[in-house]
Motif scaffolding. Structure first.
Motif, mmCIF file in Angstrom:
data_model
loop_
_atom_site.group_PDB
_atom_site.id
_atom_site.type_symbol
_atom_site.label_atom_id
_atom_site.label_comp_id
_atom_site.label_asym_id
_atom_site.label_seq_id
_atom_site.Cartn_x
_atom_site.Cartn_y
_atom_site.Cartn_z
ATOM 1 N N ASP A 131 16.267 -110.222 -39.395
ATOM 2 C CA ASP A 131 17.118 -109.942 -40.548
ATOM 3 C C ASP A 131 17.453 -108.461 -40.512
ATOM 4 N N GLU A 179 7.320 -112.460 -39.469
ATOM 5 C CA GLU A 179 7.485 -111.630 -40.671
ATOM 6 C C GLU A 179 6.932 -110.207 -40.480
ATOM 7 N N ARG A 233 26.659 -112.007 -40.041
ATOM 8 C CA ARG A 233 25.204 -112.149 -40.092
ATOM 9 C C ARG A 233 24.727 -113.245 -41.030
ATOM 10 N N GLN A 265 7.676 -106.325 -40.715
ATOM 11 C CA GLN A 265 8.621 -105.376 -41.333
ATOM 12 C C GLN A 265 8.716 -104.149 -40.417
ATOM 13 N N ALA A 296 24.272 -115.311 -44.913
ATOM 14 C CA ALA A 296 23.711 -114.929 -46.211
ATOM 15 C C ALA A 296 22.302 -114.355 -46.079
ATOM 16 N N ASP A 297 21.499 -114.856 -45.146
ATOM 17 C CA ASP A 297 20.124 -114.369 -45.022
ATOM 18 C C ASP A 297 19.948 -113.464 -43.804
ATOM 19 N N GLY A 298 21.056 -113.013 -43.229
ATOM 20 C CA GLY A 298 20.978 -112.028 -42.138
ATOM 21 C C GLY A 298 20.623 -112.609 -40.794
ATOM 22 N N THR A 299 20.517 -113.927 -40.669
ATOM 23 C CA THR A 299 20.021 -114.489 -39.410
ATOM 24 C C THR A 299 21.002 -115.471 -38.775
ATOM 25 N N ALA A 352 11.779 -111.743 -38.352
ATOM 26 C CA ALA A 352 11.319 -112.945 -39.054
ATOM 27 C C ALA A 352 10.464 -113.819 -38.142
ATOM 28 N N SER A 392 19.518 -106.588 -42.288
ATOM 29 C CA SER A 392 19.614 -105.809 -43.525
ATOM 30 C C SER A 392 18.227 -105.465 -44.069
ATOM 31 N N LEU A 393 17.230 -106.310 -43.820
ATOM 32 C CA LEU A 393 15.869 -106.014 -44.287
ATOM 33 C C LEU A 393 15.038 -105.278 -43.240
#
Ligand SMILES: [Zn+2]
Length: 393
Positions: free
Chosen positions: A156, A172, A232, A174, A234-237, A163, A158-159
């Motif tokens: 993802d 997950e 990308r 970061q 809605a959830d960037g993936t 993932a 944007s985050l």
């Protein structure tokens, strides 16, 4: 440059104007302040102010003059070749490939740092070591403006979150925040294939408006280029071609590292091909694919993988209607027999009516092309403006 501000904020306008000026210089190569003013619609005084600030920060250089009839020659601006560096990293399970780029996207340095794999703490250590090696060779006064990292798997952007990565065995993570804390510069995290796509898009190496870019290596990735930009979701993936279902019956379901069964990844990635060879009792040699395609078991596994991969890419192409499909094979995976099989399956599956089939181009990617693209993720922030306006509270 992603700006989260209230509309009308002075800071927001200043940042947008700087990105506009940088982008105009990037597009022209060398350009006068007057041309920047006419191209952007900014007043000559605003352009003089912004270019002065960007020169002080080391982003722009004065490079040559144009003679004018009015006497005083016009000075030209270009992107600085020295002073500022963006770093691009390709993180794989056993190696960190690092490149340093100047603002024009030229690779000025490379370094490869082996690492043991495993935890994200180890990865952060290895990335820091690779960057230290590059920095030790910088000229006096040169500085890093950001680091882009390409990771195989579902990312993802944007985050800044990895993932899922099968090859790193991570869930997950970061990674952006971990690296930003350690390195103290802005960090971009993206998938291999999106980084690769951005590397093609940013310095106009390719005119790609509507294209599918598919990466075939240890795992499979797809980048959706829509209207000249990476889409990308809605959830960037978006672009999850690897985990689309292609094995529905028989074949024991083929367990995937994502937790599902029957994904394209289990059939056509290097991991999937090697797993299938093991299942069939073949001796697996990492060099096998390019050097021993006459092996009957391997030939059979690759033929099936090629048929499934070509069809899956054709299905995706039908949905998005690209003008071009570009497949990048990792060098160690590229066997001409396999590539021909993919090409045949693609055109057979696509053919349906009298509409033309999009161009399918097949290229070989080396590790540097992904690291280069990751560095371009940093540079893109200097030239592009994505305004996300926060709702009024
Ligand atoms: Zn899967």
């Amino acid at each position: 440059l992603t700006v989260r501000q209230r509309p009308g904020s002075k800071q927001l306008i200043r940042e947008i104007n700087e990105a506009l000026v940088m982008d105009t210089v990037r597009r022209h190569g060398t350009v006068s302040r007057a041309t920047i003013s006419t191209t952007t619609g900014l007043s000559p005084a605003t352009v003089t102010g912004i270019t002065g600030k960007l020169r002080e920060a080391g982003y722009l250089d004065e490079s040559g003059t144009l003679p004018t009839s009015a006497g005083r020659p016009t000075r030209l601006l270009s992107l600085s070749k020295t002073g500022v560096r963006a770093i691009g990293i390709r993180l794989s399970a056993n190696v960190v490939d690092a490149v340093a780029l100047n603002l024009s996207g030229d690779v000025v340095m490379v370094h490869t740092e082996p690492w043991q794999g495993g935890s994200h703490e180890n990865a952060v250590d290895a990335i820091e070591l690779a960057i230290s090696n590059l920095r030790s060779r910088f000229a006096h006064g040169e500085r890093v403006i950001g680091v882009g990292v390409a990771v195989s798997g579902i990312v993802d952007h944007s985050l800044g979150l990895v993932a899922h990565s099968g090859s790193l065995d991570w869930e997950e993570v970061q990674l952006r925040d971990l690296l930003a804390d350690r390195l103290g510069v802005p960090i971009e995290i993206d998938s291999y294939v999106n980084a690769f796509a951005l590397g093609l898009l940013l310095f106009n190496q390719r005119t790609l408006r509507d294209a599918l870019i598919v990466n075939v290596g240890a795992s499979i990735g797809m980048s959706l280029v829509i209207g000249g930009r990476i889409y990308r979701g809605a959830d960037g993936t978006a672009g999850g071609l690897a985990h689309t279902q292609v094995v529905l019956t028989g074949d024991d379901g083929r367990p995937c590292h994502c937790g599902n069964t029957g994904c394209l990844e289990t059939v056509a990635s290097q991991w999937g091909i090697e797993s299938e060879l093991v299942r069939r009792g073949a001796v697996v040699n990492p060099e096998l694919l390019v050097s021993q395609t006459s092996d009957p078991v391997l030939g059979d596994v690759l033929a099936h993988a090629g048929d499934v991969l070509g069809r899956a890419v054709a299905n995706a192409a039908r949905m998005f209607g690209p003008s071009q499909v570009l497949m990048a094979f990792a060098g160690g995976l590229r066997s001409e027999r396999w590539v021909d099989r993919v090409r045949d399956a693609f055109s057979t599956a696509y053919m349906h009516d009298n509409r033309p089939t999009p161009d399918l181009e097949i290229v070989t990617a080396d590790n540097t092309s992904w690291a280069y693209g990751a560095g371009c993720e940093v540079l893109a922030g200097l030239f592009h403006v994505d305004v996300e306006v926060e709702p009024a509270s």
